[in-house]
Design a protein around this motif. Sequence first.
Motif, short mmCIF file in Angstrom:
data_model
loop_
_atom_site.label_atom_id
_atom_site.label_comp_id
_atom_site.label_asym_id
_atom_site.label_seq_id
_atom_site.Cartn_x
_atom_site.Cartn_y
_atom_site.Cartn_z
N GLY A 65 0.88 -1.09 -0.11
CA GLY A 65 -0.08 -0.01 0.08
C GLY A 65 0.99 1.34 -0.04
N SER A 66 0.16 2.29 -0.43
CA SER A 66 1.07 3.84 -0.72
C SER A 66 -0.07 4.58 0.10
CB SER A 66 1.21 4.01 -1.97
OG SER A 66 2.53 3.33 -2.29
N PHE A 67 0.54 5.68 0.64
CA PHE A 67 -0.44 6.96 1.28
C PHE A 67 0.46 8.03 1.86
CE2 PHE A 67 0.09 3.46 4.54
CZ PHE A 67 0.87 4.39 5.51
N ASN A 68 -0.05 9.12 1.89
CA ASN A 68 0.78 10.34 2.61
C ASN A 68 0.55 10.06 4.13
OD1 ASN A 68 1.49 11.13 0.03
ND2 ASN A 68 -0.29 12.37 -0.31
N ALA A 69 1.67 10.53 4.80
CA ALA A 69 1.29 10.58 6.16
C ALA A 69 2.41 11.62 6.57
CB ALA A 69 1.92 9.35 6.65
N TYR A 70 1.79 12.65 7.65
CA TYR A 70 2.35 13.91 7.98
C TYR A 70 2.55 13.76 9.54
CZ TYR A 70 0.97 15.38 3.42
OH TYR A 70 0.75 15.33 2.19
N SER A 71 2.23 12.88 10.19
CA SER A 71 2.25 12.43 11.66
C SER A 71 2.14 10.87 12.06
CB SER A 71 1.20 13.13 12.33
OG SER A 71 0.02 12.40 11.96
N PHE A 72 2.90 10.65 13.17
CA PHE A 72 2.88 9.35 13.36
C PHE A 72 1.42 8.74 13.70
CE2 PHE A 72 7.00 10.24 15.41
CZ PHE A 72 7.97 9.87 14.35
N ASP A 73 0.43 9.36 13.98
CA ASP A 73 -0.93 8.96 13.91
C ASP A 73 -1.49 8.42 12.52
OD1 ASP A 73 -1.21 9.33 16.77
OD2 ASP A 73 -2.25 11.01 16.82
N GLU A 74 -1.10 9.33 11.58
CA GLU A 74 -1.37 9.01 10.34
C GLU A 74 -0.87 7.62 9.85
OE1 GLU A 74 -2.98 13.21 8.30
OE2 GLU A 74 -0.60 12.60 8.34
N LEU A 75 0.46 7.51 10.01
CA LEU A 75 1.24 6.50 9.57
C LEU A 75 0.57 5.22 10.27
CD1 LEU A 75 3.48 5.15 8.15
CD2 LEU A 75 5.04 5.67 10.29
N PHE A 76 0.38 5.19 11.57
CA PHE A 76 -0.06 4.12 12.51
C PHE A 76 -1.57 3.64 11.61
CE2 PHE A 76 -2.66 1.81 15.44
CZ PHE A 76 -1.97 1.09 15.98
N GLU A 77 -2.66 4.86 11.58
CA GLU A 77 -3.89 4.45 11.07
C GLU A 77 -3.85 3.75 9.69
OE1 GLU A 77 -6.43 3.95 13.17
OE2 GLU A 77 -5.27 4.64 15.01
N GLN A 78 -3.31 4.58 8.96
CA GLN A 78 -3.16 4.12 7.44
C GLN A 78 -2.61 2.79 7.11
OE1 GLN A 78 -3.59 7.13 4.30
NE2 GLN A 78 -2.44 8.72 5.94
N THR A 79 -1.45 2.48 7.85
CA THR A 79 -0.86 1.22 8.10
C THR A 79 -1.84 0.18 8.32
OG1 THR A 79 1.34 2.31 8.27
CG2 THR A 79 1.13 -0.39 8.79
N LYS A 80 -2.35 0.30 9.75
CA LYS A 80 -3.37 -0.35 10.16
C LYS A 80 -4.71 -0.77 9.29
CE LYS A 80 -6.09 -1.64 14.17
NZ LYS A 80 -6.32 -1.56 15.73
N ALA A 81 -5.05 0.24 8.36
CA ALA A 81 -5.87 -0.13 7.33
C ALA A 81 -5.87 -0.92 6.28
CB ALA A 81 -6.49 1.33 6.84
N LEU A 82 -4.56 -1.31 5.92
CA LEU A 82 -4.32 -2.40 4.95
C LEU A 82 -4.49 -3.95 5.45
CD1 LEU A 82 -0.78 -0.60 3.86
CD2 LEU A 82 -2.95 -0.58 2.63
N PRO A 83 -4.79 -4.77 4.42
CA PRO A 83 -5.38 -6.09 4.60
C PRO A 83 -4.10 -6.80 4.83
CG PRO A 83 -5.31 -5.77 2.48
CD PRO A 83 -4.82 -4.33 2.94
N TRP A 84 -3.22 -6.54 6.03
CA TRP A 84 -2.03 -7.55 6.58
C TRP A 84 -2.37 -9.01 6.23
CZ3 TRP A 84 2.42 -5.58 5.15
CH2 TRP A 84 2.40 -3.98 5.37
N GLU A 85 -3.55 -9.32 6.85
CA GLU A 85 -3.97 -10.86 7.07
C GLU A 85 -3.99 -11.64 5.68
OE1 GLU A 85 -7.57 -8.24 6.38
OE2 GLU A 85 -5.73 -8.23 7.65
N ASP A 86 -4.20 -10.59 4.64
CA ASP A 86 -4.00 -11.30 3.27
C ASP A 86 -2.76 -12.08 3.04
OD1 ASP A 86 -6.74 -10.54 2.83
OD2 ASP A 86 -6.35 -9.26 1.33
N TRP A 87 -1.50 -11.34 3.60
CA TRP A 87 -0.23 -11.60 3.33
C TRP A 87 0.41 -12.40 4.39
CZ3 TRP A 87 -0.86 -10.92 -1.59
CH2 TRP A 87 -1.57 -9.78 -2.13
N LEU A 88 0.26 -12.04 5.57
CA LEU A 88 0.78 -12.46 6.76
C LEU A 88 0.03 -13.63 7.64
CD1 LEU A 88 2.49 -9.13 8.18
CD2 LEU A 88 3.25 -10.61 6.53
N PRO A 89 0.76 -14.78 7.90
CA PRO A 89 0.09 -15.59 8.67
C PRO A 89 0.04 -15.36 10.26
CG PRO A 89 2.00 -16.58 8.06
CD PRO A 89 1.92 -15.27 7.34
N GLU A 90 -0.65 -15.93 11.13
CA GLU A 90 -0.98 -15.38 12.40
C GLU A 90 0.47 -15.37 13.17
OE1 GLU A 90 -3.42 -17.66 15.51
OE2 GLU A 90 -4.14 -18.06 13.44
#
Length: 376
Positions: A65-90
């Motif tokens: 995924g790609s997005f703009n981030a200007y704060s650590f909160d934005e970096l956290f939230e937009q990273t969390k919005a990506l479907p990591w479970e599609d790629w990473l096992p538990e």
Amino acid sequence: MTQPLTLIATAAMGLEGLVKQELQDLGYHDLQTENGKVIFKSDFAGIARTNLWLRTADRIKLHIGSFNAYSFDELFEQTKALPWEDWLPEDAFIHVVGKSHKSKLYSVPDCQSIVKKSIVSRMQDQYHIHSRLSESGVRYKIEVAILKDHVTLSIDTTGAGLHKRGYRHEQGEAPLKETLAASLIKLTNWTPDKPFVDPFTGSGTIPIEAALIGQNIAPGFNREFAAEEWDFLPASIWDDAMEEAEDLANYDQPLAITGSDIDHRAIEMATNNAMEAGLADLIEWKQMNVKDFKPKSDVGYVVGNPPYGERMSDRDEVESIYRALGGIMKDFPKWSVYMLTSHENFEKHYGVQASKKRKLFNGFIKTDYYQFFGQK
């Protein structure tokens, strides 16, 4: 999971065009070139095929995924919005690396930490885990790359860089990366029916890469890749890619490739490395001073990475080598000569102005690739 993937082939600065051409040759056409990388669409099979076949790229990354981030909160939230479970096992072992350039979020360790926490939080939610993740499984190397506040998140599919072909068990003091050696050859118009000589062969990387190119042998045939361990990738894609590589190899192509060096230890190293690559019978190795080199045919190619003379104590000897090579090749005008060096007065000592020059980096050393085209 049926949607096309976005993959990123990274490359040394100045070699993006070669990587793009290689991808086109493999049948990929939706390509976007940026500094240090080529972005392309693919399916799962492309992960195996590009890792196996790309000679001039550094590694293959799966774009998440790609997005703009200007704060650590934005970096956290937009990273969390990506479907990591599609790629990473538990049980994935999550290893985050990073880089940041001209961005508000300039602290790389902080960015890495936040991305890791965000992915873990997403995984805990999706897998209904109320304790720490075990991280006892396969390692996934995730990169957070921030350029001018634009964040790109990717997973490395390659593992050890693509220059690690698996054949170079011995090397000298300043070895040329296999990917750069292949690039030097790709930047010529050499064809396998013509003689090919490297008079400064060192551990033999340029002649070995020439033999792989000459017989169309996939450069990754002798190694493993990180993504081979990923559960969501069917094992069949690796089997199919290896079968394709075997079918496309032209083991019957005769080659006239020679590597020489003044140092007998270099020739021993080169011989051993060629044996490791399964190419022992295809390359002739000679211990020889370049001043004794004499082409045996009217037409051919010389490709080399001569000493640069970066230490003042070596400069006179290095310049005499350049003069000797120029003097020899003057009598063979149909031969093409390609030399990589950081010496700014190479042409003056060689005695001829290059047909073309190209700026390249050999590691962190700025060099020029001097190209002298033979007469038709």
